[in-house]
Design a protein around this motif. Sequence first.
Motif, PDB file in Angstrom:
ATOM      1  N   LEU A 170       6.931 -41.810  39.380  1.00 45.65           N
ATOM      2  CA  LEU A 170       6.961 -41.329  40.766  1.00 45.65           C
ATOM      3  C   LEU A 170       7.040 -42.493  41.748  1.00 45.65           C
ATOM      4  O   LEU A 170       7.756 -42.423  42.764  1.00 45.65           O
ATOM      5  CB  LEU A 170       5.717 -40.477  41.045  1.00 45.65           C
ATOM      6  N   ALA A 171       6.316 -43.573  41.456  1.00 43.02           N
ATOM      7  CA  ALA A 171       6.369 -44.747  42.338  1.00 43.02           C
ATOM      8  C   ALA A 171       7.775 -45.341  42.367  1.00 43.02           C
ATOM      9  O   ALA A 171       8.291 -45.719  43.436  1.00 43.02           O
ATOM     10  CB  ALA A 171       5.363 -45.787  41.873  1.00 43.02           C
ATOM     11  N   PHE A 172       8.432 -45.427  41.200  1.00 43.70           N
ATOM     12  CA  PHE A 172       9.808 -45.934  41.164  1.00 43.70           C
ATOM     13  C   PHE A 172      10.731 -45.064  42.031  1.00 43.70           C
ATOM     14  O   PHE A 172      11.587 -45.575  42.764  1.00 43.70           O
ATOM     15  CB  PHE A 172      10.325 -45.946  39.722  1.00 43.70           C
ATOM     16  N   THR A 173      10.552 -43.747  41.944  1.00 39.59           N
ATOM     17  CA  THR A 173      11.403 -42.825  42.718  1.00 39.59           C
ATOM     18  C   THR A 173      11.167 -42.998  44.216  1.00 39.59           C
ATOM     19  O   THR A 173      12.123 -43.016  45.004  1.00 39.59           O
ATOM     20  CB  THR A 173      11.116 -41.376  42.311  1.00 39.59           C
ATOM     21  N   VAL A 174       9.886 -43.135  44.596  1.00 38.86           N
ATOM     22  CA  VAL A 174       9.572 -43.325  46.021  1.00 38.86           C
ATOM     23  C   VAL A 174      10.158 -44.632  46.535  1.00 38.86           C
ATOM     24  O   VAL A 174      10.739 -44.693  47.629  1.00 38.86           O
ATOM     25  CB  VAL A 174       8.044 -43.284  46.227  1.00 38.86           C
TER      26      VAL A 174
END
Length: 328
Positions: free
Chosen positions: A42-46
């Motif tokens: 999720l952090a990579f996507t954000v």
Amino acid sequence: MPVIKRPLLLFAGAIALVTAVTLGGLHLAPDRPWLLCIFMALAFTVIAGGAGRGPALAGIAIGALELAFVLPGDGFAVTDPDDALGLIATITLGLIAAWYVGRRNRQRDALAADLAAAHHAQERTAALLRELSHRLANDLAMLVSSTSLMRQSAATPEAIAALDSVASRIVVLSRVYQRLRIEEAERETVEIGAFLGNLCDDMRQSRFNLRPIALHLEIDECRLPLSQAVILGLITNELLTNIAKHAYPDDRPGTVGVRLRPHPFRPDAMQLSVADDGVGYAPPDGDGARMGQRLIAALASQLGGDIAITRREGQTIATLHFPVAGMR
């Protein structure tokens, strides 16, 4: 104080976020590495969506190293197959997000470049239209001057009358195009109420000035295609010119009315009426005298309409019916 550039802030923010996710995951769920992988994905996507492709790749690299460090095993050689699969899936999702954002940004940049090019082309077209309008006005003025010079050397009254007629119609055409602003031409339609109102104001000043003739307008607001507006202006000018010349001899007083409205029976057509209470209409004699009537009929034919001149209740009424494209 030195100013930190925005790209550096984005890279630093991406690294700080993945580090915070790693530390938070270890603190909140130290025995559930799969939950840490989900948070990291999720952090990579954000990061990809908010900061762009470059910071996302930097975050993926740092996040992958941190995951390899905290997961059981020797570096990327994770001992638990499930943890290894989670690490691979997390990195893969991050790379997909970075690729997608990079592709989206390239498309956005290409679209912005196309829009800028279109805007530049539009500005250039507008400049060319202004130049063309200016040259057209000069050419029409030159034609009027040339016709006046030819009139001075004309040998017969018939030739003088013919040249006067030609000059007057060139002046009418010039007046029509002067009233068609560049903004109207770019939209390819004309607000016909203001357009015909301005033309009639010109006629009031040039043809009916200092004469006891009232000119009344009743024009419904609507937009017409540019080509139709030009022809309609020419017909209106021709009718009013004929009225000024022939309907009120010896400074006879009177009233002239110009009315444009939707056709009473056809929803796809308009009706123009020009009425006067002058001495009446008599069929002209001679080819030269009939030129004005032939010109009006030819212009009405170009509109795809028809025009009729009648005399009733002390008025001469010219009525033009013509279709309007796209009108309902």
